[in-house]
Design an enzyme around this catalytic site. Structure first.
Site, mmCIF file in Angstrom:
data_model
loop_
_atom_site.group_PDB
_atom_site.id
_atom_site.type_symbol
_atom_site.label_atom_id
_atom_site.label_comp_id
_atom_site.label_asym_id
_atom_site.label_seq_id
_atom_site.Cartn_x
_atom_site.Cartn_y
_atom_site.Cartn_z
ATOM 1 C CD GLU A 128 -2.964 1.238 2.465
ATOM 2 O OE1 GLU A 128 -2.660 0.448 3.168
ATOM 3 O OE2 GLU A 128 -3.802 2.245 2.333
ATOM 4 C CB ALA A 269 0.570 -1.945 11.614
ATOM 5 C CD GLU A 271 -4.875 -1.772 5.552
ATOM 6 O OE1 GLU A 271 -3.864 -1.518 6.210
ATOM 7 O OE2 GLU A 271 -5.630 -1.139 4.713
ATOM 8 C CG ASN A 272 -0.190 -6.818 4.092
ATOM 9 O OD1 ASN A 272 -0.114 -5.898 3.179
ATOM 10 N ND2 ASN A 272 1.080 -7.046 4.981
ATOM 11 C CD GLU A 305 -2.995 -1.610 10.679
ATOM 12 O OE1 GLU A 305 -3.534 -1.895 9.696
ATOM 13 O OE2 GLU A 305 -2.484 -0.375 11.079
ATOM 14 C CG HIS A 308 -7.812 -1.456 7.856
ATOM 15 N ND1 HIS A 308 -8.684 -0.489 7.401
ATOM 16 C CD2 HIS A 308 -6.603 -0.897 8.261
ATOM 17 C CE1 HIS A 308 -7.964 0.483 7.336
ATOM 18 N NE2 HIS A 308 -6.723 0.351 8.097
ATOM 19 C CD GLU A 327 -5.962 3.622 6.574
ATOM 20 O OE1 GLU A 327 -6.158 3.475 7.909
ATOM 21 O OE2 GLU A 327 -5.410 2.748 5.806
HETATM 22 N N1 BES Z 1 -3.099 0.976 5.709
HETATM 23 C C1 BES Z 1 -2.305 1.486 6.751
HETATM 24 C C2 BES Z 1 -0.856 1.345 6.506
HETATM 25 C C3 BES Z 1 -0.259 2.401 5.408
HETATM 26 C C4 BES Z 1 -0.139 3.756 5.725
HETATM 27 C C5 BES Z 1 -0.032 2.160 4.218
HETATM 28 C C6 BES Z 1 0.692 4.635 5.146
HETATM 29 C C7 BES Z 1 0.484 2.958 3.394
HETATM 30 C C8 BES Z 1 0.719 4.122 3.804
HETATM 31 C C9 BES Z 1 -2.729 1.287 8.220
HETATM 32 O O1 BES Z 1 -3.768 0.556 8.317
HETATM 33 C C10 BES Z 1 -2.595 2.354 9.080
HETATM 34 O O2 BES Z 1 -3.237 3.177 8.915
HETATM 35 N N2 BES Z 1 -1.464 2.389 9.841
HETATM 36 C C11 BES Z 1 -1.183 3.470 10.737
HETATM 37 C C12 BES Z 1 -1.595 3.037 12.207
HETATM 38 C C13 BES Z 1 -2.792 3.338 12.404
HETATM 39 C C14 BES Z 1 -3.203 2.566 13.837
HETATM 40 C C15 BES Z 1 -3.419 4.610 12.172
HETATM 41 C C16 BES Z 1 0.180 3.805 10.449
HETATM 42 O O3 BES Z 1 0.969 2.825 9.958
HETATM 43 O O4 BES Z 1 0.539 4.761 10.857
HETATM 44 ZN ZN ZN Z 2 -5.372 2.025 8.430
#
Ligand code: BES
Ligand code: ZN
Length: 897
Positions: A128, A269, A271-272, A305, A308, A327
């Site tokens: 992602e 993190a 969410e694959n 995650e 998701h 998100e």
């Molecule tokens: N889908 C995102 C990971 C992601 C973030 C992919 C940016 C590509 C670019 C994941 O679900 C996510 O939102 N992660 C957050 C933490 C979350 C608890 C808000 C992160 O990685 O900061």
């Molecule tokens: Zn997310």
């Protein structure tokens, strides 16, 4: 040349991918990726647009072979490849076709941490938003969903664990020291959810019985010897699974759920499907290594995650402009999860404080955008506080408007209608409104408008009637659009700002009489047609309004409260958020009226109010009616960021000085009470109950107040002694870290011997623990002392500093940028320094570089001197040849907003 993508230009993809079979041969120096894709015309496209040849994404791939319908193709004949796109000639006319590609990639030298890369000895993926195109040719967009199967072949010793999405079908020993596995994911998904991990990992295993009685195997994979540190993460996962069943009726859909912890990761993190990949700092926790805040972070990210799986994976985004669909909604869900597990009042204060400190500045800055943006150069720059936190706040308004039952029905409708599809924010609101049974059209404009609405409230009381006038303004409603020309000219694009249409939002409010008795409570709803609203109520005495209870709408409320009115709300407000808010307002007023030469005292009755809370807490050993954790929040003084937002132009150093002077004064007035309370809050053994966490939080807040007295008074190092004592005797990270901060942050000159000793001890003690080490770097980069910039430069050469690891980079550079009095040093030295580092980082990890470049968000708010200094740093970045598009997007917008 940077290319802009516009939301309005969305078109479906001409083809569907029925099946995607992938095969990875992991070799010592590279990986061979073979793919087989079954394409057919997409009826959503062919019904409306002219036939088009199939174009696949693929960035920097070394082609070994391309086959179409089983026939080998030649470059220039069957296909054309420019290093970014692969065009398959003649496919426009084909009803369906079968495509095979064989490419060679080098994950071992991939420092961008996108696509497939190496973290330590583990091979893993991050796809992602647009990583998959670095692995193989594919229509890398979220509305192309396909069924994936994976075959992995690798050395048995080096890579005993071979993981991918879905179910494990087969494991084979190939005899020659190599082995292979086959995975199949039964759920169609976009490429961004694809994942692969190979490595020598330890496994923590558990299971969960779902509401329908199915057993789900839970696996957390870690570096060797670390599984015991993943226990808390595992418990959190089980809680999240249970919570989603109870609150949203969502059951997990595969028999296996895997989480892998890796040290090198650009985000928190990912969410694959069935195979989450986590930054190791959000998996590992022991009482010795994790603070109470870390524990809560881990639980909420694990939950996020996991959630998701339904909001993101089963139902995904049609295009990346819809990012908040998954998100914002998932943040809303993880926030509710945290509220249910850690207490809604403390969580809510934290959420709003984050919103104010991070999202409001973004929404007033060069990269402001609606929660559903209209255009971008690189979508990766839009994983923002706005899409996430404000997106969640908009959903919170909907949920409030519909009530919890209505919202649940709306969510049920959403899942029912869109399961298995890639949809839009409009689809989401439609479903919520139909299921919830109430019109939401009035809230839709929140998806289109940027900026934090300012709500100006004023009131009159004429002896019998109380009238309240509310007016909204949104000066930052319009987002700047991206620049495509890479020129340094800064033709200011400041256009005359048209008045934006008003936004609808709820304003729950309460009225109190002068004894603190609640007279009335109701919710006023702004409609999307009015910028002003008048509200009248019969009242025999002049009431005090408590506005926007629970901060339910993401707006800033201005009301000309008198000190007396605020003191009343501080004592009597029944809304725990607004009670905190009254504390913030009272102190903010006081602080903004001060300057470093002239500091004023807080009023006696204010001080006495705090004293009474402390006394009660002291008498109850921390178990008073007001929870200690909440009291600790009430005692939080507005930070420099928040104060700066209310000052034009912001004087960061002066604000910091004034704030320190104020805290010192408060500590001076309350010294004895604070000290006895500090002692009364001591705990004999470590626990993680809410109460124990609360006591630690309050006790450490008090320690920090008291430490400021150290340097004001001739008290023989009494509080250095206290902090040292705490550092030495503490059996948990919360208390040791707080003590270390107390020792290092408040003395005006260089560190005391006690501070130096503790710092040295800490790094020796934790040299083997990567996350704790990062915190050690961060603590020093966050120290508000003039020596800090130089210290950071020394730390860059520290043997334990890892120049290419994003956590490490952030622990120095992001932390510096949030250390406002140091970052905004008048000389501009910190701006120059950060610009240089951003350029260096951009060469190997443009994601992290572009993220760091958001540090210059305050540019337009600065005074002239500050703007000149910051412009120099921004130009240094822009004038460098070959910077990444994403760094260009952030930097050019900042300079030319
Ligand atoms: N889908 C995102 C990971 C992601 C973030 C992919 C940016 C590509 C670019 C994941 O679900 C996510 O939102 N992660 C957050 C933490 C979350 C608890 C808000 C992160 O990685 O900061
Ligand atoms: Zn997310």
């Amino acid at each position: 040349m940077a290319k802009v993508t516009n939301r309005k230009d969305y078109r479906p993809y001409p083809f569907e991918v029925e099946q995607c079979q992938l095969r990875f041969e992991i070799q010592a120096r590279h990986v061979i990726v073979s793919s087989r894709l079954w394409f057919r015309q997409n009826p959503k496209y062919s019904g409306r647009y002219r036939p088009a040849d199939c174009i696949l994404d693929g960035t920097g791939l070394e082609i070994l072979s391309i086959r179409l319908n089983d026939r080998e193709q030649e470059e220039g004949q069957g296909y054309r490849y420019d290093g970014r796109k692969l065009e398959l000639t003649g496919t426009a006319e084909m009803q369906n076709f079968y495509f095979c590609a064989k490419v060679r990639i080098d994950p071992y030298n991939n420092k961008s941490l996108e696509g497939m890369y190496r973290s330590g000895d583990i091979l893993c993926t991050q796809n992602e938003a647009t990583g998959f195109r670095n692995i193989t040719f594919y229509p890398d967009r979220p509305d192309v969903m396909s069924r994936f199967t994976t075959e992995i072949i690798a050395d048995q010793k080096q890579y005993p664990r071979l993981l991918s999405n879905g179910n494990l079908l087969e494991k084979k020993d190939l005899g020659d020291g190599r082995h292979s596995v086959r995975w199949e994911d039964p759920f169609p998904k976009p490429a961004y959810l694809y994942a692969l991990v190979a490595g020598d990992l330890d496994l923590l295993s558990d299971h969960f019985i779902t509401c329908s009685g199915r057993e789900v195997t839970l696996h957390i994979y870690t570096d060797k010897g670390k599984t015991s540190q993943a226990r808390f993460a595992m418990e959190s996962l089980k809680k999240a699974m249970l919570w989603d069943e109870k609150l949203f009726g969502r059951e997990y859909d595969l028999d296996l759920y895997m989480i892998v912890a890796v040290d090198s990761f650009n985000f928190g993190a990912m969410e694959n499907k069935g195979l989450n990949i986590f930054n190791s700092s959000l998996v590992f926790a022991t009482d010795e290594t994790a603070t109470d805040a870390t524990y809560e972070n881990i639980a909420s990210v694990i939950a996020h995650e996991y959630f998701h799986n339904w909001t993101g994976n089963r139902i995904t985004c049609r295009d990346w402009f819809q990012l908040t669909l998954k998100e914002g909604l998932t943040v809303y869900r993880d926030e509710r999860f945290s509220e249910d597990h850690f207490g809604s009042e403390v969580c809510r204060i934290q959420q709003v404080s984050n919103l104010r400190n991070m999202q409001y500045p973004e929404d007033a800055g060069p990269n402001r955008h609606p929660i559903r943006p209209d255009s971008f150069i690189d979508i990766n720059n839009f994983y923002t506080q706005t899409v996430y936190e404000k997106g969640a706040a908009v959903i919170r308004m909907m949920a409030f408007h519909l009530g919890s039952e209505g919202f649940r029905k709306g969510m049920d409708r959403y899942f029912e209608r869109f399961d298995g599809q890639a949809v839009t924010c409009d689809d989401f609101v439609d479903a919520i409104q139909e299921g919830g049974g109430k019109d939401l059209s009035l809230l839709r404009r929140w998806y289109e408008q940027a900026g934090t609405p300012q709500l100006y409230a004023d009131s009159k009381w004429d002896g019998t009637k109380f009238s309240l006038k509310l007016r909204q303004e949104n000066p930052n409603a319009a987002a700047p659009s991206p620049h495509t020309e890479k020129t340094g000219t800064s033709a200011s694009r400041e256009s005359s700002r048209p008045i934006p249409p008003p936004l609808a939002f709820p304003i729950p409010l309460a009225l109190y009489d002068h004894n603190g008795t609640k007279l009335h409570e109701e919710t006023i709803m702004f409609s999307e047609r009015e910028t002003e609203r008048h509200y009248t109520l019969n009242s025999q005495s002049k009431p005090v309004p408590s506005l926007l209870l629970d901060h339910i709408s993401p707006v800033e409320v201005h009301y000309p409260y008198s000190d007396e009115e605020l003191l009343l709300l501080i004592s009597a407000d029944q809304d725990s958020f607004n009670r905190y808010e009254a504390m913030q307002r009272y102190q903010q007023k006081l602080l903004l009226a001060m300057n470093p030469e002239q500091t004023t005292e807080p009023a006696d009755n204010f001080v006495e109010r705090l004293r009474s809370w402390l006394t009660a807490q002291c008498a109850a050993g921390g178990d008073a009616a007001m929870p200690p954790r909440y009291l600790a929040q009430l005692l939080q003084v507005p930070g420099v960021q928040i104060l700066a937002a209310a000052q034009q132009p912001p004087q960061f150093q002066a604000l910091h000085q004034v704030r320190e002077a104020y805290c010192t004064k408060l500590a001076g007035h309350l010294e004895e009470d604070m000290l006895s309370c500090y002692h009364a809050l001591a705990q004999t053994s470590y626990e993680r109950s809410d109460l124990a966490i609360g006591k630690r939080s309050l006790r450490n807040t008090l320690l920090h107040y008291l430490s400021r007295l150290q340097h004001n008074r001739n008290n023989g190092g009494k509080y250095d002694e206290l902090a040292s004592q705490q550092y030495q005797t503490s059996d948990n990270m919360t208390d040791s870290y707080a003590a270390l901060q107390a020792l290092t942050h408040y003395s005006p000159g260089p560190h005391s011997q006690a501070a130096e000793g503790a710092l040295a001890h800490f790094s020796r003690r934790w040299q083997g623990d990567f996350s704790v080490l990062c915190r050690w770097f961060a603590l020093q980069a966050g120290t508000p002392k003039p020596q800090t910039l130089q210290k950071i430069q020394e730390l860059e050469n520290h043997p334990l500093f890892r120049q290419e690891n994003p956590n490490m980079l952030r622990s120095l550079y992001s932390v510096l940028s949030r250390n406002l009095p140091i970052f905004h040093d008048k000389s501009g030295a910190a701006y120059q320094f950060l610009a240089q580092r951003i350029l260096q980082i951009d060469r190997f990890n443009s994601m992290t570089a572009a993220g760091l470049a958001k540090a210059f968000v305050a540019y337009k708010q600065l005074d002239e001197e500050g703007q000149t200094a910051m412009a120099k740093a921004l130009q240094l970045i822009l004038q460098q040849d070959g910077i990444s598009d994403r760094l260009y997007e952030i930097t050019s917008k900042t300079l030319e907003q």
